[in-house]
Design a protein around this motif. Structure first.
Motif, mmCIF file in Angstrom:
data_model
loop_
_atom_site.group_PDB
_atom_site.id
_atom_site.type_symbol
_atom_site.label_atom_id
_atom_site.label_comp_id
_atom_site.label_asym_id
_atom_site.label_seq_id
_atom_site.Cartn_x
_atom_site.Cartn_y
_atom_site.Cartn_z
ATOM 1 N N ASN A 103 6.741 -44.741 -38.364
ATOM 2 C CA ASN A 103 7.702 -45.284 -37.390
ATOM 3 C C ASN A 103 8.448 -44.190 -36.652
ATOM 4 O OD1 ASN A 103 7.655 -48.289 -37.503
ATOM 5 N ND2 ASN A 103 7.855 -47.836 -39.662
ATOM 6 N N GLN A 104 7.819 -43.070 -36.478
ATOM 7 C CA GLN A 104 8.452 -41.955 -35.762
ATOM 8 C C GLN A 104 8.291 -42.140 -34.265
ATOM 9 O OE1 GLN A 104 10.280 -39.278 -37.152
ATOM 10 N NE2 GLN A 104 10.182 -40.727 -38.831
ATOM 11 N N THR B 187 3.192 -44.216 -22.540
ATOM 12 C CA THR B 187 1.760 -44.545 -22.522
ATOM 13 C C THR B 187 0.965 -43.479 -23.270
ATOM 14 O OG1 THR B 187 2.071 -45.595 -20.366
ATOM 15 C CG2 THR B 187 -0.188 -45.077 -20.992
ATOM 16 N N ILE B 188 1.282 -42.220 -22.993
ATOM 17 C CA ILE B 188 0.588 -41.119 -23.678
ATOM 18 C C ILE B 188 0.853 -41.193 -25.183
ATOM 19 C CG2 ILE B 188 0.528 -38.595 -23.963
ATOM 20 C CD1 ILE B 188 -0.748 -39.219 -21.389
ATOM 21 N N ARG B 189 2.078 -41.513 -25.552
ATOM 22 C CA ARG B 189 2.422 -41.578 -26.977
ATOM 23 C C ARG B 189 1.630 -42.694 -27.687
ATOM 24 N NH1 ARG B 189 6.866 -38.811 -28.759
ATOM 25 N NH2 ARG B 189 7.315 -40.334 -30.369
ATOM 26 N N LEU C 98 1.112 -41.803 -31.468
ATOM 27 C CA LEU C 98 2.495 -41.498 -31.848
ATOM 28 C C LEU C 98 3.385 -42.742 -31.810
ATOM 29 C CD1 LEU C 98 3.103 -38.070 -30.095
ATOM 30 C CD2 LEU C 98 3.148 -38.516 -32.539
ATOM 31 N N ALA C 99 2.930 -43.749 -31.090
ATOM 32 C CA ALA C 99 3.704 -44.999 -31.009
ATOM 33 C C ALA C 99 2.735 -46.176 -31.053
ATOM 34 C CB ALA C 99 4.520 -45.023 -29.723
ATOM 35 N N GLN C 100 3.232 -47.279 -31.564
ATOM 36 C CA GLN C 100 2.413 -48.492 -31.652
ATOM 37 C C GLN C 100 2.676 -49.361 -30.428
ATOM 38 O OE1 GLN C 100 0.559 -50.192 -34.345
ATOM 39 N NE2 GLN C 100 0.236 -48.147 -35.197
ATOM 40 N N PRO C 101 1.631 -49.929 -29.847
ATOM 41 C CA PRO C 101 1.900 -50.853 -28.724
ATOM 42 C C PRO C 101 2.545 -52.134 -29.230
ATOM 43 C CG PRO C 101 -0.442 -50.829 -29.278
ATOM 44 C CD PRO C 101 0.210 -49.795 -30.148
ATOM 45 N N VAL D 13 -6.535 -47.546 -30.922
ATOM 46 C CA VAL D 13 -5.465 -46.613 -31.301
ATOM 47 C C VAL D 13 -4.546 -47.179 -32.389
ATOM 48 C CG1 VAL D 13 -5.414 -45.379 -29.095
ATOM 49 C CG2 VAL D 13 -3.948 -47.368 -29.416
ATOM 50 N N ALA D 14 -4.403 -48.497 -32.420
ATOM 51 C CA ALA D 14 -3.506 -49.086 -33.419
ATOM 52 C C ALA D 14 -4.221 -49.325 -34.743
ATOM 53 C CB ALA D 14 -2.928 -50.397 -32.885
ATOM 54 N N ARG D 15 -5.499 -49.729 -34.662
ATOM 55 C CA ARG D 15 -6.205 -50.086 -35.904
ATOM 56 C C ARG D 15 -6.914 -48.903 -36.553
ATOM 57 N NH1 ARG D 15 -9.939 -54.867 -34.711
ATOM 58 N NH2 ARG D 15 -9.981 -53.914 -32.662
#
Lengths: 256, 362
Positions: free
Chosen positions: A254-255, B95-97, B102-105, B117-119
């Motif tokens: 969660n960063q 968007t890049i993250r 680095l981030a979840q949609p 990217v998420a799974r």
């Protein structure tokens, strides 16, 4: 897949090792600090106060040996978790999260080098404590000692990592670690046996994971403790470490 | 370089000839009409990056929800250089993250080389190299160790890695600093180290978020040339930048976003079609005529800049009106130099983002 996992762990280990190796004073202190603590605080307490530990019939140095090993694991874990702040400040933290490794591999890899340091530290401390202070060691339990040092360092690192990853300010983290030092270390069997203490203190002490860890270390070094209780405390500490690991992974995911 | 004195001329891209076969890229709504079904199939089959209806929202305590990315959809072909442009806070970095795990949609999906990217974030990470926006370096390690440590994460180690590191340090002007710790380097040099690391590995996709920050123009040019080489070899490059000329020079395709939404997508020529009728005028007088600024401002230009005796203005006008304006301005004083050119990417960018803010986008 296994090869990939090992290579990821080794890559993080290599990174941590290189960073630590840039300052030899750190490495010297890492290795020497528990022995120094024992030689100063332990010897001073025993000589100045002149007591053996009530109820367990060993001298204070022998009793405190497991305490300094536990304290060393605790300190290494805290310092390693603090390095997340340094990585954030350097900007490398988020970049590393895009490297080809899972969040678990990152955490494990990070603690791996520190486990190696803790093991070297423990070996030097127990050998020199035996030679210099005449502490009787149970050599057959050295593998248990190494397991306890490794799991203890990892468990406390995962615990501290939760806070280091959730907090954004390192001064806040320092406050938390100060509180933890006070609460966990002094309300535990690290410096004294818990049985003679007031009931509330004793309950808190027995519920403290530091007590579980230090009791196992004490059993592994001087053979003190009931095997059944030690087994129970070992299981409790492993459970504590696993829960901390899961929560730390969640914090790392969660960063955002 | 882009402008010629004394005549109307349409600008064209400075970069080399197109590097990859490229489906005519136009605003998303027109893709089917322009490219047809076959091209669409080819696009899908060869896409290195696929993004579909991507949404990312942020909730802050006692504040309204922010939609940083609001339904973005696009594809990037293998071997393409793709530019993500937008004003500050447009959603580029978010968007890049997401694309770099680095981030979840919040909703929607995105994949890199076929991996969601998420799974399957680990599979994605094995295939990407990322230069994040902030300067990132191992401050306590030497420049050489920065490169070697990074490469090791990607399984590049031993003599091959060391040899490669020497070559890259030479190329990036880092060889004299090889043994210096990154903490002793200037910010520009640290950025060099950060970008140089990307060339230590051969990941098929590379993300560069504001990669040229702090770089001197000579190095920047060399890096841009290197990026073109990498793209020719088949690496897919996604970059965000505030420096529009970089995107103009480098990118095969550009996506302009604003407030998390797509406002235009296509190659440079396709984008220029969206902004047909935009001209840039630059006139240098021996003495600036009085009242000229107010007079030009009354025409509601896209951009107006006066520096010394030089007036630069970007206007959306009919071509004959532009010529008439040049003529009229010529009557106002002695003109030493005049340039007229078609819209630059910057003009298009400004026009499209302003149009989107005004609510009349697309």
């Amino acid at each position: 897949m296994l090869a990939m996992r090992i290579s990821a762990l080794l890559a993080v280990l290599n990174r941590e090792m290189k960073i630590r190796a840039t300052n030899l004073t750190f490495i010297f202190w890492d290795v020497a600090y528990p022995l120094a603590y024992l030689m100063v605080f332990g010897v001073a307490m025993e000589k100045a106060m002149g007591f053996t530990v009530p109820g367990v019939d060993v001298d204070y140095n022998a009793f405190f040996l497991a305490g300094v090993l536990g304290m060393a694991s605790f300190a290494i874990a805290s310092n390693t978790a603090w390095s997340f702040f340094m990585d954030r400040d350097n900007g490398i933290f988020y970049e590393m999260l895009t490297y080809p490794m899972s969040r678990g591999e990152y955490l494990f890899g990070k603690v791996l080098f520190n486990i190696v340091v803790a093991l070297v530290q423990a070996l030097i401390t127990v050998v020199l404590a035996g030679l210099l202070l005449g502490i009787p060691l149970t050599l057959s339990r050295i593998p248990l000692l190494f397991a306890a040092v490794s799991l203890g360092t990892a468990g406390w690192f995962f615990f501290y990592a939760i806070f280091a990853l959730k907090m954004r300010r390192n001064d806040a983290f320092n406050t938390v670690t100060s509180i933890f030092y006070f609460v966990f270390l002094f309300a535990s069997s690290m410096f004294y046996p818990l049985d003679p203490l007031p009931p509330l203190f004793r309950i808190f002490g027995y519920a403290n994971p530091i007590t579980w860890h230090v009791d196992v270390l004490r059993y592994a070094t001087i053979g003190l403790g009931d095997p059944g209780t030690i087994l129970l405390e070992s299981c409790a500490f492993i459970a504590f470490g696993l829960v901390a690991f899961r929560v730390a992974i969640h914090a790392l995911r969660n960063q955002e | 370089m882009r402008r010629a004195s004394g005549g109307v001329r349409h600008t064209s891209r400075l970069s080399n000839a197109p590097r990859t076969p490229h489906v005519a890229a136009v605003p998303r709504e027109s893709t089917l009409a322009f490219s047809g079904f076959t091209s669409l199939i080819r696009l899908t089959m060869s896409a290195a990056i696929e993004v579909h209806e991507l949404v990312k929202t942020f909730k802050r305590r006692a504040q309204p929800e922010v939609r940083a990315v609001d339904g973005l959809s696009f594809e990037v072909q293998r071997g393409a250089i793709f530019g993500l442009l937008g004003p500050n806070g447009a959603g580029k970095t978010t968007t890049i993250r997401i694309l770099t795990t680095l981030a979840q949609p919040t909703s929607g999906r995105a994949s890199i080389m076929g991996h969601d990217v998420a799974r399957h974030p680990l599979e994605v990470r094995k295939r990407i190299g990322v230069v994040i926006q902030e300067s990132a370096a191992e401050l306590f390690l030497s420049v050489r160790d920065n490169l070697l440590t990074f490469a090791r994460f990607y399984g590049v180690s031993g003599p091959a890695a060391r040899q490669r590191a020497e070559g890259i340090m030479e190329e990036f002007g880092l060889a004299p600093e090889a043994s210096r710790k990154a903490q002793d380097l200037s910010g520009g040099f640290r950025r060099r180290v950060q970008v140089a690391k990307m060339f230590m590995v051969d990941t098929p996709v590379m993300f560069l978020d504001e990669f040229s920050t702090g770089m001197d123009p000579i190095l920047k040019r060399a890096v841009m040339e290197r990026l073109r080489q990498e793209a020719r070899k088949g690496r897919t490059i996604v970059l965000t930048t505030q420096i529009i000329s970089e995107a103009e020079e480098l990118c095969d395709e550009i996506l302009i976003v604003n407030a998390g939404k797509q406002i235009a997508r296509g190659d440079l020529n396709a984008l220029k079609l969206l902004s047909a009728g935009v001209y840039e005028l630059s006139l240098t007088f021996d003495k600036l005529p009085a009242g000229i600024e107010a007079e030009l401002a009354a025409r509601h230009p896209i951009r107006l800049h006066i520096s010394g005796n030089t007036v630069e203005v970007a206007l959306k006008e009919e071509e004959e009106n532009v010529l008439r304006l040049v003529h009229e301005l010529g009557q106002r004083g002695h003109v030493l130099r005049v340039e007229v050119s078609g819209a630059s990417l910057e003009d298009i960018f400004v026009e499209l983002t302003q149009r989107a803010r005004g609510g009349s986008a697309e």
